[in-house]
Design a protein around this motif. Structure first.
Motif, short mmCIF file in Angstrom:
data_model
loop_
_atom_site.label_atom_id
_atom_site.label_comp_id
_atom_site.label_asym_id
_atom_site.label_seq_id
_atom_site.Cartn_x
_atom_site.Cartn_y
_atom_site.Cartn_z
N ILE A 129 46.66 28.10 40.96
CA ILE A 129 47.01 27.08 42.00
C ILE A 129 48.27 27.49 42.53
O ILE A 129 49.29 27.62 41.98
CB ILE A 129 47.41 25.62 41.35
CG1 ILE A 129 45.87 25.13 40.70
CG2 ILE A 129 47.72 24.54 42.43
CD1 ILE A 129 46.08 24.08 39.67
N ASP A 130 48.29 27.82 43.75
CA ASP A 130 49.40 28.42 44.63
C ASP A 130 50.12 27.29 45.23
O ASP A 130 49.43 26.34 46.15
CB ASP A 130 48.91 29.43 45.96
CG ASP A 130 49.92 29.72 46.70
OD1 ASP A 130 51.15 30.03 46.23
OD2 ASP A 130 49.84 29.94 47.74
N LEU A 131 51.54 27.06 45.00
CA LEU A 131 52.15 26.01 45.44
C LEU A 131 53.14 26.27 46.45
O LEU A 131 53.75 27.40 46.55
CB LEU A 131 52.96 25.10 44.34
CG LEU A 131 51.81 24.48 43.31
CD1 LEU A 131 52.55 24.28 42.16
CD2 LEU A 131 51.38 22.99 43.79
N PRO A 174 49.55 26.92 54.53
CA PRO A 174 48.61 27.69 54.03
C PRO A 174 48.64 29.02 54.23
O PRO A 174 48.33 29.20 55.70
CB PRO A 174 47.19 27.12 54.23
CG PRO A 174 47.32 26.24 55.34
CD PRO A 174 48.79 26.09 55.55
N SER A 175 48.51 30.10 53.37
CA SER A 175 48.71 31.51 53.59
C SER A 175 47.47 32.31 52.97
O SER A 175 47.17 33.39 53.41
CB SER A 175 50.19 32.20 53.65
OG SER A 175 50.59 31.73 52.21
N ILE A 176 46.81 31.54 52.14
CA ILE A 176 45.90 32.39 51.18
C ILE A 176 44.39 32.70 52.12
O ILE A 176 44.32 33.92 51.92
CB ILE A 176 45.35 31.33 50.10
CG1 ILE A 176 46.39 31.51 49.12
CG2 ILE A 176 44.19 32.10 49.33
CD1 ILE A 176 47.06 32.40 48.27
N LYS A 220 55.35 33.74 46.26
CA LYS A 220 54.28 32.72 45.41
C LYS A 220 52.95 33.10 45.95
O LYS A 220 52.32 33.35 45.04
CB LYS A 220 54.71 31.30 45.57
CG LYS A 220 55.90 30.97 45.17
CD LYS A 220 56.28 29.50 45.43
CE LYS A 220 56.41 29.04 47.09
NZ LYS A 220 57.39 29.69 47.78
N SER A 221 52.75 33.18 47.14
CA SER A 221 51.41 33.21 47.62
C SER A 221 50.76 34.80 47.46
O SER A 221 49.63 34.80 46.77
CB SER A 221 51.05 32.92 49.12
OG SER A 221 51.46 31.57 49.39
N THR A 222 51.56 35.69 47.63
CA THR A 222 51.21 37.19 47.29
C THR A 222 50.89 37.08 45.72
O THR A 222 49.96 37.88 45.45
CB THR A 222 52.45 37.93 47.72
OG1 THR A 222 53.04 37.54 48.92
CG2 THR A 222 52.01 39.43 47.61
N CYS A 278 47.44 24.92 47.29
CA CYS A 278 47.87 23.75 47.49
C CYS A 278 49.16 23.66 48.33
O CYS A 278 49.89 22.74 48.75
CB CYS A 278 48.54 23.23 46.27
SG CYS A 278 46.98 22.34 45.35
N ASP A 279 49.37 24.46 49.38
CA ASP A 279 50.32 24.56 50.40
C ASP A 279 49.62 24.16 51.64
O ASP A 279 48.96 24.43 52.57
CB ASP A 279 50.75 26.05 50.61
CG ASP A 279 51.97 25.93 51.68
OD1 ASP A 279 52.43 24.87 52.36
OD2 ASP A 279 52.90 27.18 51.35
N ILE A 280 50.01 22.65 51.76
CA ILE A 280 49.36 21.84 52.75
C ILE A 280 50.02 22.07 54.07
O ILE A 280 49.13 22.14 55.19
CB ILE A 280 49.51 20.49 52.39
CG1 ILE A 280 48.95 19.92 50.95
CG2 ILE A 280 48.75 19.57 53.56
CD1 ILE A 280 47.42 20.18 50.95
#
Ligand SMILES: Nc1ncnc2c1ncn2[C@@H]1O[C@H](COP(=O)(O)OP(=O)(O)OP(=O)(O)O)[C@@H](O)[C@H]1O
Ligand SMILES: [Mg+2]
Length: 278
Positions: A144-146, A71-73, A43-45, A66-68
């Protein structure tokens, strides 16, 4: 009528104040969420590459991580050590390039290793702040990355924004992933968010020696999910070691320049998303 009593006509004409969130997001044309029932499927990639690719095509893009809890972004763009400042119009997101702005809880932590130990309401509070207080300005797309699943974060996004323009659901071909991914498709349907399509990630690997394709996971599950939910497959991406290393080395934005099968297929996915999100 006495001066201190407002006429009923005036009362009816008084407009309620617009919520801060609505005002703050007014300049954003399309808000897209990237999700999956399963963790680690890419997802993040895909969020980061999509944001970088749209920005490279001249679009103004915001990327909200939005990965609380994980977070990898920031790592993918090599901006973990940057800290946003507060400007006149709110928190200023980090500019990765002139067309691409990023915000993540990972940019606000004092210590990268500190875990966020929060329940739902606190997470929703943080997401609300990202939407209300970050100075996104005028954007063509907010991506929005979840995190995985159908819990607090996707629910907060759908409820707070109210009019998400589309969801991109990421899967990998094996049945063990698809069981959870089908729940995401159902979630999107229940929330009445338009389904843009499925991305079939890690779909085999191209042998670097003989150029033949090796199917790591064998399944027709993605086609079946696509038929069952009447949602298109936007494209399939093979396992590409270069993509994994750009994510780790903070150079994910370079994904727009490659020539491998992953890069060719990813371009088609971006074309398909651009066409379907009008
Ligand atoms: N097509 C691909 N080829 C090679 N590596 C990939 C590919 N897609 C993703 N990866 C790698 O797989 C790992 C997981 O990807 P990513 O972090 O994007 O998944 P995720 O779904 O966001 O995970 P999480 O559920 O933890 O948020 C990363 O190391 C990433 O570089
Ligand atoms: Mg992720």
């Amino acid at each position: 009528m006495a001066d201190n009593v407002q006429s009923s006509e005036n009362l009816l004409n008084t407009k309620p104040e617009e919520p801060k969130l609505v005002t703050n997001l007014r300049g954003i044309k399309k808000k897209l969420m990237v999700m999956s029932g399963k963790g680690g499927v890419g997802k993040s990639t895909i969020s980061a590459s999509l944001a970088a690719a749209l920005a490279a095509r001249g679009k103004k893009v915001g990327l909200l991580d939005c990965d609380i809890h994980g977070p990898s972004i920031p790592t993918m763009f090599g901006i973990e050590d940057e800290r946003p400042i507060v400007g006149e119009k709110g928190i200023v997101p980090i500019e990765v390039s002139s067309n691409l702005k990023v915000m993540s809880i990972g940019l606000l932590l004092d210590n990268k290793d500190s875990p966020i130990v929060w329940r739902g309401p606190a997470k929703m509070g943080a997401i609300k702040q990202f939407l209300e207080e970050v100075d996104w300005g005028k954007l063509d797309y907010l991506i929005i990355d979840l995190p995985p699943g159908t819990g607090d974060e996707p629910l907060s996004i759908v409820q707070l924004i109210g009019n998400v323009d589309g969801a991109i659901v990421v899967t990998t071909p094996q049945d063990v992933a698809l069981v959870s991914v089908r729940k995401s498709l159902k979630f999107v349907e229940m929330m009445k968010v338009p389904l843009i399509g499925l991305v079939n990630n890690m779909d085999g690997i191209i042998c670097p020696h003989c150029n033949k394709r090796i199917d790591v996971f064998r399944s027709g599950g993605v086609d079946k999910a696509s038929t069952d939910y009447n949602v298109p497959i936007l494209g399939s991406l093979p396992i590409e070691p270069d993509v994994a290393s750009t994510g780790d080395s903070g150079t994910i934005a370079a994904c727009v320049n490659g020539t491998s099968e992953w890069h060719k297929n990813f371009k088609t996915i971006v074309d398909n998303i651009s066409t379907r999100v009008k």
